[in-house]
Each structure stands twice: as C-alpha cells, then as structure tokens.
Motif scaffolding. Structure first.
Motif, PDB file in Angstrom:
ATOM      1  N   THR A 282       0.833  -1.206   0.000  1.00 48.14           N
ATOM      2  CA  THR A 282       0.000   0.000   0.000  1.00 48.14           C
ATOM      3  C   THR A 282       0.869   1.257   0.000  1.00 48.14           C
ATOM      4  N   GLU A 423      -8.126  -0.962  -1.842  1.00 42.47           N
ATOM      5  CA  GLU A 423      -7.284  -1.219  -0.669  1.00 42.47           C
ATOM      6  C   GLU A 423      -6.329  -0.067  -0.404  1.00 42.47           C
ATOM      7  N   ASP A 424      -5.817   0.522  -1.483  1.00 41.67           N
ATOM      8  CA  ASP A 424      -4.838   1.591  -1.340  1.00 41.67           C
ATOM      9  C   ASP A 424      -5.427   2.790  -0.602  1.00 41.67           C
TER      10      ASP A 424
END
Length: 520
Positions: A282, A423-424
């Motif tokens: 990430t 998700e990032d």
C-alpha cells in the motif's frame, strides 16, 4: 557458468570473509566450502548424481543452505517444498518429482514419514528426525578427497520450485543453471547490491525470493544470516546485531517490523537497501518505509517463480505502488484478458486500459515449461510468451501498475473494479492495520465490493471508514465498499500473499463490529 563453480570462485576471492550465520554458528567461505563439498561427496557415495531430484522439507536453516550448495556441486536438482505441507501434499511432490532422496527435520517428520510409508526415496534426517536412513551429520563428516566433480552444462536443471497450488495441484517449475545465474545477476544489478553486502535469510528457500537472496550474497562474497523461525522481534535483533545492509522481503514482514512496538529501540542505520516482492504494498506502507528507514535504494520487484523478473521500480518516492519498467532481461506487454485463453501476444490494449500482463520467454531468467504438465503449458505459454494471470495497466510514462489477478477482478453492476485501488485508499486510514478487498456474490449487483479490515484501533467504526472512502478523491463512488467486515487477521500464504479465495469462502475469524452494509 554453473552455480557450483560460481560459488567456488567466491571462495577463491575472499576465503576468510563470513559466508553464513545462524545464531552462534558462523562459517567463512573457506569453511562453508569444505562443509558443502563433504556433503556433496556423501550424497554421491549414496548413489545420488547429476539430474537427480532431492526434495527438501526444511525450515530456513543453515543446513538447508549447505545442502543447496552441495546439490549444486553435485549437479543434482534442489527441490525444496514448504515444511508445513500435509502428508498428502508432500507425497504428491515427492512422487511428481520422482525424487531420489528426501531431507526432513522434526517439524516435517510426521508428514514425510506418512508420505513415504509405501514408497520411499532415500530418507535423510536433520536435527535427529526419526526414520532417517542417513543423517545430515553423517554427510557433513564425509571424506571429500576422492569425490568426482561432474561436468555440468549451463542448460542442466539445478532447481525445481513448486508453485503454491492455490488453484489446483502444485506445478513443478524446473530452472537451469543459466536461468538462476541470469536471475541472480539481475537481482544484484536491479537492487544495486555491492561486494560484501549482508542480508537475512527469512524468505523461504522453497520460494524464489529466498533463493535470490542466497545466490546474490554468495556471488558478492556477502553474508546471509539464516532465521529458521521468523518472529518480528528476533528479526529486528538480527538486523541490528549483524549490521544488515540489504533486505528483500514481502510487504507483510516489512509491515511487521515497522509497526512492532519496539521498532524504534533498534539501530538499523546500516540497512540502506530495501526490496520487496510477492504482493502489493500500500501507499501508506511505502511512505512509512521511507520515513522510518530512509533507504538509499527502495525497489519494488515484480516477477514470478517461472520467469523471476517482469519489472522493477526504484522510484517509489515518486510513484508508490508502481511496478515500473521491464527488468534488464525482459520485455512485457498488457493484452486483452481472456479467461478462455484465446488472447494472443498481439492483442495489446491501449495505454491506461487494464489487461493481462504477459512476458517474453526469451529471457535468460525464464523457464521453458512446467514439469510434466502439458496442460499447464498450454494455458500459460503461447507463442513464446508467458501469460501471468495478473491484471495490469501501463500509464502514459510507460510504467506498469499491477491491479490484481484476472480472477480477482470484481464486476459490480457491470463495472470492473480492481481490489488494489480500493485497498490503497482504505490502508491510508490511521486506524486500519491491514485490508483486503474482494467481490462477494450479490443478487442485485452480481458482486458487491467487500472490505475485510484488521483495525489497529478498535474504536474504528464502519460509518467512520465509509465516510473516509466517500471523501477520498482517489476513489470513485461506485468502487466504494458496500460491505465492511472486521477480522482478527487476513488469511495469507507462507510468503505473505493474501488468500482472497479464503475470504470469499468464509475462512476467517470475524471480530466486532460484524459485517455491515454501508449506506448507498
């Protein structure tokens, strides 16, 4: 150049430099050379020779590294598998490889003995493992004066790694001395390693990342410190004590180290070069690595067991999460994804459009096909290109971004959504420790975007996190999760890859709050 000869060249250059360490055991290159030659002689005396597969079911210990170099000197094929595998999985790999010998330790003893109950290669025990016909200690004490060093070709197999088998039977990936030499040299160049670097042997030697660390240190007369039983605090202690200069790890381990409560107590000033692979990292973790470790070199390496390097990015400060440009031995393309396998290498998508990543098998690093698996070859290899099954996008600068697996893409309401981009955003929330996004079946949308969250602060609420996603300028509203699930941990493979299939099938431990739908 065969690998055994390359190791011998390193011994000749700097025989008194430290080659390998595990706890209080330390070997110079001269000492380690003698040990590995003894083992090679012992194996040869037992009838093991060129081309024979030796299956190893061991932890990342000094003995496994010694066996690696002994096998290379012998011209046999080092075939490591995960020591945590079940008896049936061990049996499958041993029989599939047609192994001449199997090496095991107490941690894998039960599985190996069950796996070899009806048909058995030579059993070699480490650390007193029961049922062995010969012990590692006996091999190490062999007389090496009369052993016959074979003539080895660059194109001989030296290594066979088994893929994880997350979608079926594990596949053997045979690799030649040329493949491994090319991959090691690419690793050295792409990570800007220099003579006498030092690293930790924490990535498993049944995984390409572990092998790469082992080889690159040997070729540079560097030091590798083996860690059989990984634990974040122990790893921090080793990094400080041994003044480690470079690491090549999965993001999970870097996450463990940076967020360990005692992290700031350790002096890691000698650690100047970071590399990661195996899974996406990430943006938040990339930024934390820069802030806390201040590396001179920080590389995202994207590749596979089959080919090793696809691409590398060493400008993560400018483009966090970017996979960069093709490696020094590689050409890649992004083509129209087709689960039926009808796409060709010429079906290239436009800049900015997602597609399946494929790589040229003309690379010195690339395998030429799976072990006894023509079915897998037909699916993955077409017209001299390897179809990775990964989805990617090439931007206007010619840089690659990996956005997930072809099979992981979420189709919700007819829109394609890639988990990594969701998700990032979520990972940037200060109360989120880890997150994985998958599509779960939904009668209305087909699939609904679902975020599985490990909170770092249990005061985090679904409403708070959903508001954070709504307010993010980096996430279109249709990509926002409609369901949130708090979990105790994310299911992962032994090398840290998130196992999304387990999240889809409900194989996780839920924590408060329970699954909750977000407001539309």
């Amino acid at each position: 150049m065969d690998l055994g000869s390359l190791f011998q060249f390193a011994v000749s250059r700097h025989p008194d430099w430290t080659a390998i360490v595990e706890a209080e055991r330390r070997f110079t290159y001269r000492e380690f050379d003698q040990l590995t030659t003894n083992i090679a002689a012992g194996l040869q005396s037992l009838g093991i020779g060129q081309g024979d597969r030796i299956v190893l079911v061991l932890k990342n210990r000094l003995e496994m590294s010694a066996l690696y170099w002994a096998v290379q000197k012998l011209g046999a094929v080092f075939t490591p598998i995960n020591f945590r595998l079940s008896a049936e999985e061990v049996r499958y790999c041993i029989e599939d490889a047609e192994a001449k010998a199997v090496v095991y330790e107490p941690a894998s003893e039960e599985a190996v003995l069950q796996a070899t109950a009806s048909w058995s290669p030579l059993r070699i025990g480490v650390l007193g493992a029961a049922g062995a016909e010969v012990t590692y200690e006996q091999l190490a004490a062999s007389e090496s004066a009369d052993w016959a060093k074979p003539r080895i070709s660059d194109d001989d197999y030296c290594l066979m790694l088994y893929t994880s088998g997350t979608t079926g039977r594990p596949k053997g990936v045979p690799r030649t001395h040329k493949n491994e030499y090319g991959a090691a040299m690419a690793h050295i160049i792409q990570n800007r390693y220099e003579k006498k670097e030092s690293t930790i042997g924490v990535m498993p030697l049944y995984h390409t990342m572990g092998i790469r660390s082992l080889l690159s240190m040997a070729f540079l007369n560097g030091k590798i410190v083996m860690i059989p039983d990984y634990a974040p605090q122990l790893t921090l202690e080793v990094l400080e004590k041994e003044e480690i200069t470079c690491v090549y790890l999965v993001p999970t381990i870097l996450h463990d180290l940076l967020y360990h409560p005692d992290f700031k107590k350790y002096n890691l000033s000698k650690l100047r070069k970071l590399g990661y692979a195996g899974a996406a990292m990430t943006t938040a973790l990339v930024q934390d690595c820069f802030r806390e470790l201040k590396p001179d070199v920080f590389v995202n390496h994207y590749g596979s067991t089959e080919v090793y390097t696809f691409s590398v990015c060493d400008y993560l400060d400018k483009k966090p999460g970017c996979a960069g440009k093709p490696g020094i031995h590689q050409e890649l393309r992004v083509v129209v994804p087709d689960p039926d396998g009808k796409s060709t290498p010429d079906d290239v998508v436009a800049v900015g459009e997602p597609g399946e990543i494929i790589v040229n098998l003309a690379s010195i690093e690339a395998f030429q096909g799976y072990w006894k698996r023509p079915d897998a070859n037909r699916k993955a290899i077409r017209s001299g290109w390897y179809f990775t099954g990964d989805m990617g996008v090439i931007d206007s600068d010619g840089d690659l971004y990996v956005v997930g697996r072809v099979d992981d893409m979420i189709i919700s309401g007819g829109e394609n959504i890639h988990p990594i981009e969701v998700e990032d955003v979520i990972a940037k929330h200060p109360k989120v420790s880890e997150v994985a996004v998958v599509g779960l079946p939904d009668s209305r949308w087909g699939e609904v975007v679902t975020a599985f969250v490990v909170p770092s602060d249990h005061s985090l609420t679904v409403e708070e996190l959903d508001a954070f996603c709504k307010e993010s300028p980096d996430l279109a509203n249709f990509k926002r999760p409609r369901r949130y699930v708090w979990v105790a941990e994310l299911p992962k493979s032994p090398v840290g890859k998130i196992l999304r299939r387990k999240l889809r099938s409900g194989e996780y431990t839920q924590s408060e709050p329970m699954m909750k739908e977000s407001a539309s």
